[in-house]
Design an enzyme around this catalytic site. Sequence first.
Site, PDB file in Angstrom:
ATOM      1  N   GLN C 196      55.792 -17.499 -30.666  1.00 63.20           N
ATOM      2  CA  GLN C 196      57.251 -17.556 -30.653  1.00 63.20           C
ATOM      3  C   GLN C 196      57.602 -18.338 -31.936  1.00 63.20           C
ATOM      4  O   GLN C 196      57.546 -19.292 -32.241  1.00 63.20           O
ATOM      5  CB  GLN C 196      57.400 -18.821 -29.388  1.00 63.20           C
ATOM      6  CG  GLN C 196      57.109 -18.207 -28.163  1.00 63.20           C
ATOM      7  CD  GLN C 196      57.610 -17.216 -27.390  1.00 63.20           C
ATOM      8  OE1 GLN C 196      58.897 -17.322 -27.274  1.00 63.20           O
ATOM      9  NE2 GLN C 196      56.879 -15.979 -27.255  1.00 63.20           N
ATOM     10  N   ALA C 237      65.771 -20.844 -21.395  1.00 63.61           N
ATOM     11  CA  ALA C 237      64.533 -20.206 -21.830  1.00 63.61           C
ATOM     12  C   ALA C 237      64.661 -19.730 -23.442  1.00 63.61           C
ATOM     13  O   ALA C 237      65.853 -19.822 -24.083  1.00 63.61           O
ATOM     14  CB  ALA C 237      64.033 -19.154 -20.857  1.00 63.61           C
ATOM     15  N   HIS C 238      63.617 -18.913 -23.792  1.00 65.62           N
ATOM     16  CA  HIS C 238      63.712 -18.458 -25.231  1.00 65.62           C
ATOM     17  C   HIS C 238      64.675 -17.479 -25.310  1.00 65.62           C
ATOM     18  O   HIS C 238      65.059 -16.410 -24.415  1.00 65.62           O
ATOM     19  CB  HIS C 238      62.437 -17.998 -25.754  1.00 65.62           C
ATOM     20  CG  HIS C 238      61.829 -17.096 -24.858  1.00 65.62           C
ATOM     21  ND1 HIS C 238      60.721 -16.439 -25.307  1.00 65.62           N
ATOM     22  CD2 HIS C 238      62.091 -16.397 -23.458  1.00 65.62           C
ATOM     23  CE1 HIS C 238      60.096 -15.839 -24.319  1.00 65.62           C
ATOM     24  NE2 HIS C 238      60.701 -15.666 -23.421  1.00 65.62           N
ATOM     25  N   ASN C 239      65.595 -17.290 -26.364  1.00 62.35           N
ATOM     26  CA  ASN C 239      66.691 -16.041 -26.527  1.00 62.35           C
ATOM     27  C   ASN C 239      67.755 -16.158 -25.779  1.00 62.35           C
ATOM     28  O   ASN C 239      68.313 -15.353 -25.757  1.00 62.35           O
ATOM     29  CB  ASN C 239      65.845 -14.858 -26.858  1.00 62.35           C
ATOM     30  CG  ASN C 239      64.650 -14.815 -28.014  1.00 62.35           C
ATOM     31  OD1 ASN C 239      63.676 -14.950 -27.566  1.00 62.35           O
ATOM     32  ND2 ASN C 239      65.199 -14.637 -28.897  1.00 62.35           N
ATOM     33  N   SER C 257      66.366 -14.466 -22.623  1.00 66.31           N
ATOM     34  CA  SER C 257      67.259 -13.380 -23.195  1.00 66.31           C
ATOM     35  C   SER C 257      68.322 -13.043 -22.411  1.00 66.31           C
ATOM     36  O   SER C 257      69.242 -12.136 -22.630  1.00 66.31           O
ATOM     37  CB  SER C 257      66.573 -12.063 -23.176  1.00 66.31           C
ATOM     38  OG  SER C 257      65.484 -12.272 -23.939  1.00 66.31           O
TER      39      SER C 257
END
Lengths: 337, 337, 337
Positions: C196, C237-239, C257
């Site tokens: 990541q 969460a990521h993005n 995302s």
Amino acid sequence: MSIRAHELAERLGLELSGDGNVELDGVSALSSARPGTLTFFGDNKYKKHLLTTTASVVILKEEDLVDCPVTAIVAANPYLAYAKAAQILFPQTPSDGVVHASAVIGEACDISDSVSIGPLAVIGDEVTLEEGVQVGAGCIIGDGCSLAAQTILKPGVTLLHKINIGERCLIHPGVVIGADGFGFASDNGMWEKIPQVGGVTIGNDVEIGANTTIDRGAIGNTVIEDGVKLDNLIQIAHNVRIGAHTVIAASTAVAGSTTIGSKCLIGGSVGITGHINITDNVIITGRTFVSGSIHESGSYSSSVPHDKTSSWRHNAVRFKQLDKMARQLKKLEIKKR
Amino acid sequence: MSIRAHELAERLGLELSGDGNVELDGVSALSSARPGTLTFFGDNKYKKHLLTTTASVVILKEEDLVDCPVTAIVAANPYLAYAKAAQILFPQTPSDGVVHASAVIGEACDISDSVSIGPLAVIGDEVTLEEGVQVGAGCIIGDGCSLAAQTILKPGVTLLHKINIGERCLIHPGVVIGADGFGFASDNGMWEKIPQVGGVTIGNDVEIGANTTIDRGAIGNTVIEDGVKLDNLIQIAHNVRIGAHTVIAASTAVAGSTTIGSKCLIGGSVGITGHINITDNVIITGRTFVSGSIHESGSYSSSVPHDKTSSWRHNAVRFKQLDKMARQLKKLEIKKR
Amino acid sequence: MSIRAHELAERLGLELSGDGNVELDGVSALSSARPGTLTFFGDNKYKKHLLTTTASVVILKEEDLVDCPVTAIVAANPYLAYAKAAQILFPQTPSDGVVHASAVIGEACDISDSVSIGPLAVIGDEVTLEEGVQVGAGCIIGDGCSLAAQTILKPGVTLLHKINIGERCLIHPGVVIGADGFGFASDNGMWEKIPQVGGVTIGNDVEIGANTTIDRGAIGNTVIEDGVKLDNLIQIAHNVRIGAHTVIAASTAVAGSTTIGSKCLIGGSVGITGHINITDNVIITGRTFVSGSIHESGSYSSSVPHDKTSSWRHNAVRFKQLDKMARQLKKLEIKKR
């Protein structure tokens, strides 16, 4: 870290197509790639981005080579190959073997020379830290814990006493392992605490996300088997067992004494009731409530999809009439015949 | 800690049957018991395990004495007696009265000589810690906090300023008490912060699980009454009041200004909306969404049980047609008559 | 802090009615007000409390002046005016510019003279802390982080490496920003980690509640825009990208995302699936599961309301028959015509 495309392909054991001398120093998304970076293509939905990508190297399937304007590395599973390639470009920083002077370390510990311990970490008594273990700043490790080789605690992890963690685990900040399980006996509506005297055993190659909590067992241990990946803010109650290579997404809660099989995929915000068994290779989609054992592999769900509040209001109120509706319907059907 | 069976029975005020001289040094599960340990039997489902148990002593009801192959202690409520017995075998470690040299302690504090403070804890100014209080490693206690006698903060607990905690509480790692409640006034879609100037009051004998958060009140206090037990990862918003001896399982969230009565049992992953009242002796089963006040004692639910995803897909989509279905059904019924 | 009513009205730019010399030193609820305090009245439901309030000053609408027994400050939006008034009475404590001797500070940092750093905080290398930044006790800031002017980290916040935070943000204890996103590629049921390598960007005037987690991006950044307010125990969460001035209540989880628009109001315990878009000005009521993109502004819901468990049991089981019921109903309707 910088590497030439042909060298990267060799380390991955994959074929290269195009100029192998391009230099890579990072990764990019296909559609917004910077020259000098690696990306991957595996989903035909994004074909137009492949045609115009400005990445220097794309990992893709052989069938897509024809559409690739730049150097390609060919893989049967581009996403998996990308994972391995990105690990080469961004290797996990190894332990520097430095124990910060501000760390507080207890007695009778067995700490390998290659262990690093960050500033203001607290290590209890009789703690074992094997080769290459990294303990981040501000971590607290209770008495009698044992961390096997190459395991990394990021900053701010708390392990209570006598927790055993395997090799190559990665534990993110705010994780609490080994707090008391939630056990009380009723005494006329008051609550008498059941001492939680079990432990927690965590296998090899386990990753645990930020602020996740894993309670110690009431009598036996809570067990997380090899290769399990847990996301953030997950609750694992006492005496739960999670089988090898099972993955659980964020904000899911697993109640006490439940056993989950291996290679399960469990979505986010799932609730799993206590004292049940879930077999191997089960998929639970996001937001599902698992109210009983699952004995058959397959995919399970229970969420209710969103709707405009104005419509939802009319439908939700009917939920309380469902049984009545079902019985009315049955009567109408019988009359009809 | 080791104790003879007859001595344990005496301390519990219960009858012993069999050899009272067997020595106990631990506890076991009925079905996997180690000699030298205590276990309990209270559920006929496990009768076969009682018949063959290898524990040294079993706590059980009088009617089950006949099936017990080893020494027994007779109790009307075996689980409750087990809780008390296990507390005797595994007593809470008392404070050793040691303040670690690395702890940082503020000014004008009133700290009893019998208090222990772990490594790298931070105590603010004007903090009161009564007899026997234990502050774990890395805890942070804000200015003006007060912890009554025998309360234990496990490592890594954070109390903001002016939090009052009663006697004999047990607070697990990662708990945050007294962060600002979530209050903002809308200003054309932007948000103006409402200063959160209330506090948090926690009664006696309260247990709070790992990474649970309890916000301070906006004006008045957030209140957790005596004997409340909170599991891990629970959210208690500002100005919530939780009545005495209520128990809440993990990952539940209670929104602002809601009042929950005493002796309630609230399951895991429950959501409770704000500004409502829940009366005493209410049971909320796991995963329920409580959308309005509950004025009558009893058990309440709202979860949807899991199903195979393939079936669920067909059913879930019908949820949005429920009101239409109900109206069609009504019409058919009327025509029928 | 103490202020006369007329001075407070002047600072708010609002009209005063009654004795402007009364002195204010705090705030109260309308119904339980202490003399010397300010309160507000904006909801006719509480009119009886206005008539008998013992507060010294009430902020209210012009039309309610006639019912106010004490000094009043007149505002079109009393709650908003109260927010601003309470900020005057309880100003955020500014940095005292003190760096505690026990803090551990890395190399090549750029730290303004006006920054305060609490006891036992750990600052990595190459960290930038602008004017007036306050870092609470026990905070951990990773290498390469940057905090813009006047941002406050309450005690016990953890920032991993290279996190950028804007001006005037307020981050509560236990927050973890920049832990690895949850990304793995399947390798025959085993899991290969996707490094990541993205970051987290947080705008100006963002507030983040206790124990909330915001993961770093897989490749690009996770982005929290200006003025966003996040409550406790939220998972980002990521993005994920969250648009300006969006508010999210506690225990909500947003999967990877997903993009959320600006000025959205998202309730507590909501689950939002990954890789979707939610447009601007969307309201999601508490406990909703958002399973797909929302392209139209408005209010959305999906929760199921609570019911007595005895009734619920009969209705919930029918959920699995909904599709069958719908098809039976359709047949009956067709026959009827």
